[in-house]
Enzyme design. Structure first.
Site, PDB file in Angstrom:
ATOM      1  N   SER A 667       1.095  -1.130   0.039  1.00 12.35           N
ATOM      2  CA  SER A 667       0.367   0.189  -0.308  1.00 12.35           C
ATOM      3  C   SER A 667       1.236   1.374  -0.332  1.00 12.35           C
ATOM      4  CB  SER A 667      -1.230   0.374   1.108  1.00 12.35           C
ATOM      5  OG  SER A 667      -1.763   0.998   0.994  1.00 12.35           O
ATOM      6  N   ASP A 758      -9.465  -5.279  -5.557  1.00 13.62           N
ATOM      7  CA  ASP A 758      -8.221  -3.853  -4.437  1.00 13.62           C
ATOM      8  C   ASP A 758      -9.472  -3.118  -5.058  1.00 13.62           C
ATOM      9  OD1 ASP A 758      -7.339  -2.277  -2.726  1.00 13.62           O
ATOM     10  OD2 ASP A 758      -5.074  -2.946  -3.677  1.00 13.62           O
ATOM     11  N   HIS A 790      -7.269  -5.461  -0.621  1.00  9.50           N
ATOM     12  CA  HIS A 790      -6.525  -4.950  -0.624  1.00  9.50           C
ATOM     13  C   HIS A 790      -5.418  -5.646   0.688  1.00  9.50           C
ATOM     14  CE1 HIS A 790      -3.963  -1.462  -0.528  1.00  9.50           C
ATOM     15  NE2 HIS A 790      -3.864  -0.849   0.100  1.00  9.50           N
TER      16      HIS A 790
END
Length: 814
Positions: A667, A758, A790
């Site tokens: 991320s 995601d 995600h």
């Protein structure tokens, strides 16, 4: 907040892979077949499409390496974890009964198994306890939630449907199933058990349960076989019809895709009658419901958290900057204890906003005597736009006359700490509160909080505001709170090189504001690991390093000039003078934190002969609000420089070789990973990125949190600049802040691990960057998990992810 992928532990985000199962199919030991499928897929890119091509047959040595690593990773995966725990007093003697909800991933079934492990606690004398464990755990198949009643005499077992079907509520007593109710979809959809909207609460006389569930499905238009419209809701006995889709509805983004609006319901556990709670504005999404104290007038209230939205619902998972408030509403059709007659009030039933003077309020908890209500606020996050920031704690004195006032005074108990110095309290960072968080005095709250790179347990006197760190201050271990036993505590302690251990805490000295806690180990069968794993991690050591800020300027606040931290994990003994290869680990968020707790994936990587440098760059939680707020507007520069400074620090100490450094992040950690290989192309020999942010200009139009792009790019002013239609100026700045702007300099072989579902960092951003690298001739490998969001948290996906990471780093770092 881009913190769903966190390589270690974080606020709201949890440990990576904290719970696993020991069973693993034999084909994981022979990965030739998997190489031809998802695990070792290589992607050939063209401008128009992604062509999936299986890698060539691996030679025998490579197959043996895959088999060796998969077997070792499975042994780390097999270590279980405790999700929740409860203590029940015996009605016959002085003993207690502990119940632990244990989770383990079942790799073959690709789901997490839940089981119950029980123990009887015997007090041998005042300072000594003995835990007598049941011989076997009991598997809880299909259980979505289990919630004991306040007295511990009843237990709710909730089972949500796997597909369309009724929710099942089971009420158990100590000896039998007392009642079971099937609640059809016409009443409501699945009950929320997500940990955020989730709220399941018994009333004090244990006759009703309040809970949050999806609203009933809206009626959809019906058409006959020739396409003629039939009136919605009209009886349909003809099979020659089909349902239209109806109007699309906003959801709350990542992990909430397809879930309907959360609403509030109450079930009577004797009759099974379900009521939706009236008086709540339809624009509110509700969660975290609790029953208010009983009153002599038999009028009962429910207190809940309500989130509203204007033009759209932005992603809410790990996003504490969404405005919310506490509301109180009368419980429906509550019956009096005296005569069991229904009370129908003629007064206004509209929900009352209890926290109008503050823009964030959640985790409501009443004191045992019902005299006051406490709650956590993320108002610093709402005010700044940062998706997570320093919390504060508040108290409302509950009115004795049961009349609720919107002007009720809100007392601040723990304020936001701007700058923490000399090891002092850095502020409150709380991702959870127990349903019953009180010590036996009734006014001391026990709560977990991040303190620099550790999670600690705090006791807070909510009347005086006195705060104490009750876990050892001289330890760098992290602690998780399980449950309370009067004035004693059951917790779990761990470190990056120490498997979790159950601890029992008791006050051993109390006089004139001098309180000391004693923590003893609880021998238990839960956190078992193989002899191989125990041997490997016993050869490791860790430390928490203070890293001085480089190039301090006067424009920085005092808090932003304070040192940040990095956790360093390495071998206790070196076999040669050469340093082990170094993996730099970067958390997401960016306003998250890597904790000094046990992480099975990271322990696995360190057991392969790697040192780890886990960097909590400025902007991380746990270091005060000024340090956190120094990052928005400077992403891609300040955070990148902090990581490079930390790397240089361990190189200068002789702990790492500058020629054998890899980097891993997910991320925003993937944002940093891809920034680093572009801005410092000679520094890294390999990189791995899980769902990385690579191009903010592309992401802003597709993510569930476009406001994040504005705030982290522009700083706090980005909160007001946010629009669904970015200007050319916005897009230009987004691009300049993105890793893709440095792509021409990249030389590092890079592995990408992407979840196709995601919504936070859509797969297109990672694929675009990977395609561009391949076009440059850089060694690239992309693994796509078609059903993952995600976090890439499904058991098989998490397993394959870290196996690929290990093989990739071994290929380029050793």
């Amino acid at each position: 907040m881009l913190g769903n992928i966190n390589i270690s532990s974080s606020k709201g985000i949890g440990c990576v892979a904290p719970i696993y199962h020991s069973r693993i199919p034999n084909h994981f030991s022979n990965l030739t077949s998997i190489n031809r499928r998802r695990l070792s897929f290589s992607f050939s890119f063209s401008l128009s499409r992604v062509a999936v091509a299986a890698m060539p047959e691996e030679d025998e040595a490579t197959e043996q390496e895959y088999a060796l690593h998969s077997t070792l990773l499975q042994q780390f995966t097999a270590i279980p974890a405790i999700d929740k725990a409860w203590l029940f007093k015996s009605h016959t003697d002085s003993s207690s009964h502990a119940t632990f909800c244990v989770s383990q991933p079942n790799l073959l079934a690709n789901k997490r198994n839940k089981s119950i492990v029980s123990a009887t606690i015997l007090r041998q004398h005042e300072a000594s306890l003995a835990f007598h464990w049941a011989p076997f755990p009991i598997e809880m198949c299909g259980v979505s939630a289990m919630v004991p009643s306040p007295s511990g005499s009843k237990l709710l077992i909730l089972r949500n449907p796997e597909t369309e079907g009724p929710c099942r509520f089971q009420i158990w007593t100590s000896s039998q199933l007392q009642n079971e109710f099937h609640i059809p979809q016409s009443n409501h959809g699945s009950v929320y058990t997500d940990g955020w909207f989730e709220g399941i609460s018994w009333n004090s006389d244990e006759t009703c349960i309040a809970y949050v569930a999806e609203e009933p499905s809206p009626v959809k238009p019906t058409f006959n076989d020739i396409g003629s419209y039939k009136k919605a809701g009209s009886p349909d006995k003809d099979c020659g019809t089909w349902k239209g889709q109806g109007e699309w509805e906003e959801d709350w983004g990542e992990t909430y895709a397809g879930k309907r609006q959360p609403a509030l319901f109450v079930i009577n556990i004797t009759s099974g009658e379900v009521h939706n709670v009236e008086g709540i504005d339809k624009s509110l999404s509700v969660g975290q419901v609790v029953w208010a104290p009983s009153t002599e007038s038999f009028v009962q209230y429910l207190v809940f958290v309500g989130w509203s939205f204007e033009t759209r619902k932005l992603g809410i998972k790990y996003c504490y900057n969404r405005s919310c408030a506490l509301y109180a509403v009368k419980a429906p059709n509550h019956k009096s204890k005296a005569n069991e007659t229904e009370i129908h009030s003629t007064e206004d039933v509209q929900a009352v906003n209890l926290t109008q003077t503050i823009n964030s309020a959640f985790f409501p908890r009443f004191s045992p005597d019902g005299k006051f209500l406490i709650f956590v606020s993320a108002r610093s996050s709402v005010d700044s736009g940062a998706h997570s920031a320093t919390d504060s704690l508040y108290r409302i004195d509950w009115p004795k006359d049961t009349k609720l006032y919107q002007s009720s005074k809100v007392h601040e108990v723990i304020p936001v700490v701007l700058c923490a110095e000399d090891g002092r309290f850095p502020g409150l960072y709380c991702s959870s509160i127990l349903s019953d968080p009180w010590l036996s005095d009734g006014y001391t709250l026990v709560i977990p909080s991040v303190w620099n790179s550790c999670q600690v347990l705090l006791s807070i006197n909510v009347l005086s505001g006195e705060l104490l760190r009750i876990t050892p201050a001289d330890s760098n271990f992290s602690w998780a709170l399980l449950t309370l036993d009067g004035s004693n505590i059951l917790a779990v302690s761990s470190s990056p090189v120490d498997v979790p251990q159950i601890k029992y805490g008791a006050i051993v000295k109390k006089s004139d504001n001098n309180i000391e806690w004693s923590w003893s180990d609880v021998s238990n069968p839960i956190f078992k690991c193989s002899d191989k794993v125990r041997s490997l991690i016993s050869s490791l050591t860790f430390s928490v390093m203070k890293i001085q800020v480089k190039d301090v300027s006067e424009s920085l606040t005092k808090g932003a000039r304070q040192p940040y931290e990095a956790i360093f994990v390495s071998s206790k003994t070196k076999k040669s003078d050469a340093c082990d290869p170094l993996i730099v680990i970067l958390h997401g968020g960016p306003h998250s934190v890597s904790l000094s707790s046990f992480s099975k994936p990271l322990a696995y990587l360190s057991s392969l002969g790697y040192s780890l440098l886990i960097v909590n760059y400025r902007g991380s939680l746990g270091f005060g609000e000024e340090a956190l707020q120094s990052l928005p507007g400077k992403v891609g520069s300040q955070d990148v420089n902090d990581v490079l400074t930390a790397i240089d620090h361990v190189i200068n100490l002789g702990l790492a070789s500058p020629s054998k450094i890899a980097v891993l992040g997910g991320s925003h950690g993937g944002f940093l990973t891809t920034h680093l290989i572009g801005q410092a192309p000679e520094k890294f020999v390999a990189a791995a990125a899980r769902n990385p942010v690579c191009n903010l200009a592309l992401m802003v139009g597709t993510t569930d949190i476009p406001d994040w792009c504005y705030v982290e790019t522009y700083g706090t002013k980005g909160r007001d600049k946010f629009t669904e239609a970015p200007s050319a100026e916005d897009l230009t700045l987004f691009y300049s802040k993105s890793p893709i702007s440095h792509l021409s300099k990249v030389k590092t072989p890079t592995l990408f691990l992407l979840g196709a579902q995601d919504l936070r960092v859509p797969i297109s951003t990672g694929l675009q960057y990977a395609r561009a690298l391949r076009e440059k001739g850089i060694q690239v490998k992309v693994v796509v998990f078609p059903n993952d969001t995600h976090g890439i948290e499904r058991p098989q996906s998490d397993f394959e992810s870290y196996l690929n990471i290990a093989m990739w780093f071994n290929k380029y770092c050793k």
